[in-house]
Design a protein around this motif. Structure first.
Motif, mmCIF file in Angstrom:
data_model
loop_
_atom_site.group_PDB
_atom_site.id
_atom_site.type_symbol
_atom_site.label_atom_id
_atom_site.label_comp_id
_atom_site.label_asym_id
_atom_site.label_seq_id
_atom_site.Cartn_x
_atom_site.Cartn_y
_atom_site.Cartn_z
ATOM 1 N N TRP A 1 0.838 -1.202 0.000
ATOM 2 C CA TRP A 1 0.000 0.000 0.000
ATOM 3 C C TRP A 1 0.877 1.257 0.000
ATOM 4 O O TRP A 1 1.160 1.827 1.052
ATOM 5 N N PRO A 2 1.312 1.727 -1.163
ATOM 6 C CA PRO A 2 2.213 2.879 -1.221
ATOM 7 C C PRO A 2 1.677 4.127 -0.538
ATOM 8 O O PRO A 2 2.450 4.877 0.077
ATOM 9 N N ALA A 3 0.371 4.378 -0.622
ATOM 10 C CA ALA A 3 -0.174 5.575 0.031
ATOM 11 C C ALA A 3 -0.039 5.476 1.544
ATOM 12 O O ALA A 3 0.184 6.485 2.230
ATOM 13 N N GLY A 4 -0.171 4.279 2.086
ATOM 14 C CA GLY A 4 0.044 4.089 3.514
ATOM 15 C C GLY A 4 1.490 4.308 3.897
ATOM 16 O O GLY A 4 1.793 4.868 4.958
ATOM 17 N N TYR A 5 2.391 3.894 3.032
ATOM 18 C CA TYR A 5 3.817 4.154 3.255
ATOM 19 C C TYR A 5 4.079 5.654 3.330
ATOM 20 O O TYR A 5 4.875 6.109 4.155
ATOM 21 N N VAL A 6 3.395 6.428 2.486
ATOM 22 C CA VAL A 6 3.564 7.886 2.511
ATOM 23 C C VAL A 6 3.207 8.441 3.898
ATOM 24 O O VAL A 6 3.864 9.365 4.394
ATOM 25 N N ALA A 7 2.181 7.890 4.534
ATOM 26 C CA ALA A 7 1.804 8.361 5.876
ATOM 27 C C ALA A 7 2.964 8.199 6.852
ATOM 28 O O ALA A 7 3.257 9.092 7.653
ATOM 29 N N HIS A 8 3.649 7.063 6.787
ATOM 30 C CA HIS A 8 4.786 6.831 7.681
ATOM 31 C C HIS A 8 5.969 7.716 7.307
ATOM 32 O O HIS A 8 6.657 8.247 8.190
ATOM 33 N N HIS A 9 6.192 7.874 6.016
ATOM 34 C CA HIS A 9 7.274 8.734 5.537
ATOM 35 C C HIS A 9 7.069 10.165 6.046
ATOM 36 O O HIS A 9 7.994 10.797 6.565
ATOM 37 N N TYR A 10 5.861 10.665 5.944
ATOM 38 C CA TYR A 10 5.527 12.019 6.389
ATOM 39 C C TYR A 10 5.753 12.190 7.891
ATOM 40 O O TYR A 10 6.396 13.152 8.329
ATOM 41 N N THR A 11 5.246 11.262 8.680
ATOM 42 C CA THR A 11 5.358 11.437 10.133
ATOM 43 C C THR A 11 6.806 11.410 10.588
ATOM 44 O O THR A 11 7.180 12.112 11.529
ATOM 45 N N ARG A 12 7.646 10.634 9.918
ATOM 46 C CA ARG A 12 9.041 10.548 10.331
ATOM 47 C C ARG A 12 9.857 11.737 9.839
ATOM 48 O O ARG A 12 10.428 12.488 10.626
ATOM 49 N N TYR A 13 9.939 11.939 8.542
ATOM 50 C CA TYR A 13 10.910 12.896 8.013
ATOM 51 C C TYR A 13 10.540 14.350 8.294
ATOM 52 O O TYR A 13 11.430 15.157 8.601
ATOM 53 N N LEU A 14 9.265 14.698 8.206
ATOM 54 C CA LEU A 14 8.932 16.075 8.550
ATOM 55 C C LEU A 14 9.117 16.328 10.035
ATOM 56 O O LEU A 14 9.468 17.439 10.449
ATOM 57 N N GLY A 15 8.928 15.292 10.834
ATOM 58 C CA GLY A 15 9.221 15.428 12.257
ATOM 59 C C GLY A 15 10.703 15.633 12.520
ATOM 60 O O GLY A 15 11.101 16.430 13.370
ATOM 61 N N ASP A 16 11.538 14.919 11.762
ATOM 62 C CA ASP A 16 12.989 15.068 11.938
ATOM 63 C C ASP A 16 13.440 16.481 11.593
ATOM 64 O O ASP A 16 14.324 17.038 12.253
ATOM 65 N N LEU A 17 12.830 17.045 10.563
ATOM 66 C CA LEU A 17 13.217 18.385 10.138
ATOM 67 C C LEU A 17 12.671 19.463 11.061
ATOM 68 O O LEU A 17 13.121 20.614 11.003
ATOM 69 N N SER A 18 11.724 19.104 11.891
ATOM 70 C CA SER A 18 11.098 20.085 12.790
ATOM 71 C C SER A 18 11.492 19.800 14.236
ATOM 72 O O SER A 18 12.547 20.213 14.700
ATOM 73 N N ASN B 1 17.861 24.593 2.797
ATOM 74 C CA ASN B 1 16.776 25.428 3.318
ATOM 75 C C ASN B 1 15.637 24.518 3.790
ATOM 76 O O ASN B 1 14.746 24.191 3.015
ATOM 77 N N PRO B 2 15.676 24.084 5.055
ATOM 78 C CA PRO B 2 14.643 23.170 5.543
ATOM 79 C C PRO B 2 13.228 23.711 5.393
ATOM 80 O O PRO B 2 12.305 22.945 5.084
ATOM 81 N N ALA B 3 13.024 25.010 5.608
ATOM 82 C CA ALA B 3 11.674 25.576 5.492
ATOM 83 C C ALA B 3 11.147 25.423 4.069
ATOM 84 O O ALA B 3 9.990 25.048 3.851
ATOM 85 N N ALA B 4 11.984 25.717 3.081
ATOM 86 C CA ALA B 4 11.572 25.570 1.685
ATOM 87 C C ALA B 4 11.338 24.112 1.344
ATOM 88 O O ALA B 4 10.397 23.774 0.606
ATOM 89 N N PHE B 5 12.188 23.232 1.883
ATOM 90 C CA PHE B 5 12.007 21.802 1.615
ATOM 91 C C PHE B 5 10.671 21.324 2.166
ATOM 92 O O PHE B 5 9.948 20.572 1.495
ATOM 93 N N LYS B 6 10.331 21.756 3.387
ATOM 94 C CA LYS B 6 9.053 21.337 3.980
ATOM 95 C C LYS B 6 7.875 21.869 3.174
ATOM 96 O O LYS B 6 6.856 21.180 3.023
ATOM 97 N N ARG B 7 7.995 23.057 2.632
ATOM 98 C CA ARG B 7 6.916 23.578 1.777
ATOM 99 C C ARG B 7 6.752 22.722 0.531
ATOM 100 O O ARG B 7 5.624 22.397 0.129
ATOM 101 N N SER B 8 7.860 22.318 -0.076
ATOM 102 C CA SER B 8 7.763 21.488 -1.277
ATOM 103 C C SER B 8 7.207 20.111 -0.937
ATOM 104 O O SER B 8 6.464 19.519 -1.729
ATOM 105 N N TYR B 9 7.540 19.611 0.235
ATOM 106 C CA TYR B 9 7.018 18.311 0.672
ATOM 107 C C TYR B 9 5.502 18.393 0.870
ATOM 108 O O TYR B 9 4.761 17.510 0.437
ATOM 109 N N ARG B 10 5.050 19.468 1.513
ATOM 110 C CA ARG B 10 3.608 19.627 1.723
ATOM 111 C C ARG B 10 2.879 19.785 0.393
ATOM 112 O O ARG B 10 1.730 19.336 0.245
ATOM 113 N N ALA B 11 3.523 20.408 -0.584
ATOM 114 C CA ALA B 11 2.907 20.519 -1.913
ATOM 115 C C ALA B 11 2.724 19.136 -2.541
ATOM 116 O O ALA B 11 1.726 18.881 -3.222
ATOM 117 N N LEU B 12 3.675 18.240 -2.299
ATOM 118 C CA LEU B 12 3.519 16.870 -2.786
ATOM 119 C C LEU B 12 2.328 16.188 -2.109
ATOM 120 O O LEU B 12 1.568 15.459 -2.753
#
Length: 235
Positions: A135-152, A184-195
């Motif tokens: 389930w790739p979309a479910g994998y995205v949920a885990h990817h989001y919770t981990r990496y955006l948390g690491d950057l924040s 630029n972590p802030a810009a990276f997070k914006r691009s991630y949220r756009a995805l």
């Protein structure tokens, strides 16, 4: 007597404009806020961030992260061409090599000897692997919770570790939290949220992704709970 004029037809009423729906990145953040807060406020994480635990607890936590990120990053080869998960797999996010550098610093060259995940960690990693496989979309949920948390919030842990246990700033022991290839972590997070906002799935599937995000935070909280039992503060 003149016939009465026919009653005029009422003018059609224009439908009220629909309020624009919130971006999916906002939906997923808001919907998982309670689970996120619970994880952040666990006794183990509160004690770690408060500088009340020793470096052994920090090492143990870092070991558990290694199992989680191996599950996340072992899947990148399989998912690289997937239309849902593939766009999120950015090489500059890779954390496993940095975790291994930190663990070698914390435990020496034989840090892998006898290393086993906590049961809660094994369950967390297994769920990531299952989603990556089925389930790739479910994998995205885990990817989001981990990496955006690491950057924040992860940067708070780095600062605590440097201050409490004397690690060099952004050096060995805290390299997991240092994203050298993200200028630029802030810009990276914006691009991630756009995805996230452009996630190519329907509304029903998006709701499933939200539920998986909540599940990811619960799995993470279970790891914190297990670590809290292993490293209780003295009364």
């Amino acid at each position: 007597m003149e016939p009465s004029s026919p009653a005029p037809h009422p003018s059609p009423v224009a439908p009220a404009p629909r309020a624009p729906s919130a971006p999916f990145s906002t939906v997923i953040r808001t919907a998982s806020h309670a689970q996120h807060t619970e994880a952040e406020n666990s006794s183990f994480m509160s004690d770690l961030l408060g500088g009340r635990l020793g470096v052994t607890a920090y090492r143990r936590y870092t070991e558990q992260l290694w199992f989680v990120y191996r599950a996340l990053e072992d899947a990148t080869g399989v998912l690289a061409g997937d239309p849902v998960a593939g766009p999120f797999l950015r090489p500059e996010l890779a954390r496993t090599p940095e975790l291994e550098r930190d663990l070698a610093h914390l435990g020496g060259p034989s840090w892998r000897t006898g290393l086993r995940p906590l049961p809660a960690t094994a369950a967390y990693a297994a769920r990531i692997t299952e989603c990556a496989r089925t389930w790739p979309a479910g994998y995205v949920a885990h990817h989001y919770t981990r990496y955006l948390g690491d950057l924040s919030g992860g940067q708070l842990i780095r600062g605590t570790a440097e201050k409490t246990w004397g690690f060099a700033r952004k050096g060995d022991g805290v390299r997991f939290y240092v994203f050298e290839d993200i200028a630029n972590p802030a810009a990276f997070k914006r691009s991630y949220r756009a995805l996230l906002d452009a996630l190519p799935v329907d509304e029903v599937e998006k709701q499933r992704v939200v539920e998986e995000c909540r599940r990811a935070f619960r799995l993470n909280s279970a790891v914190f709970e297990a670590l809290g039992e292993e490293f209780p503060l003295s009364a």
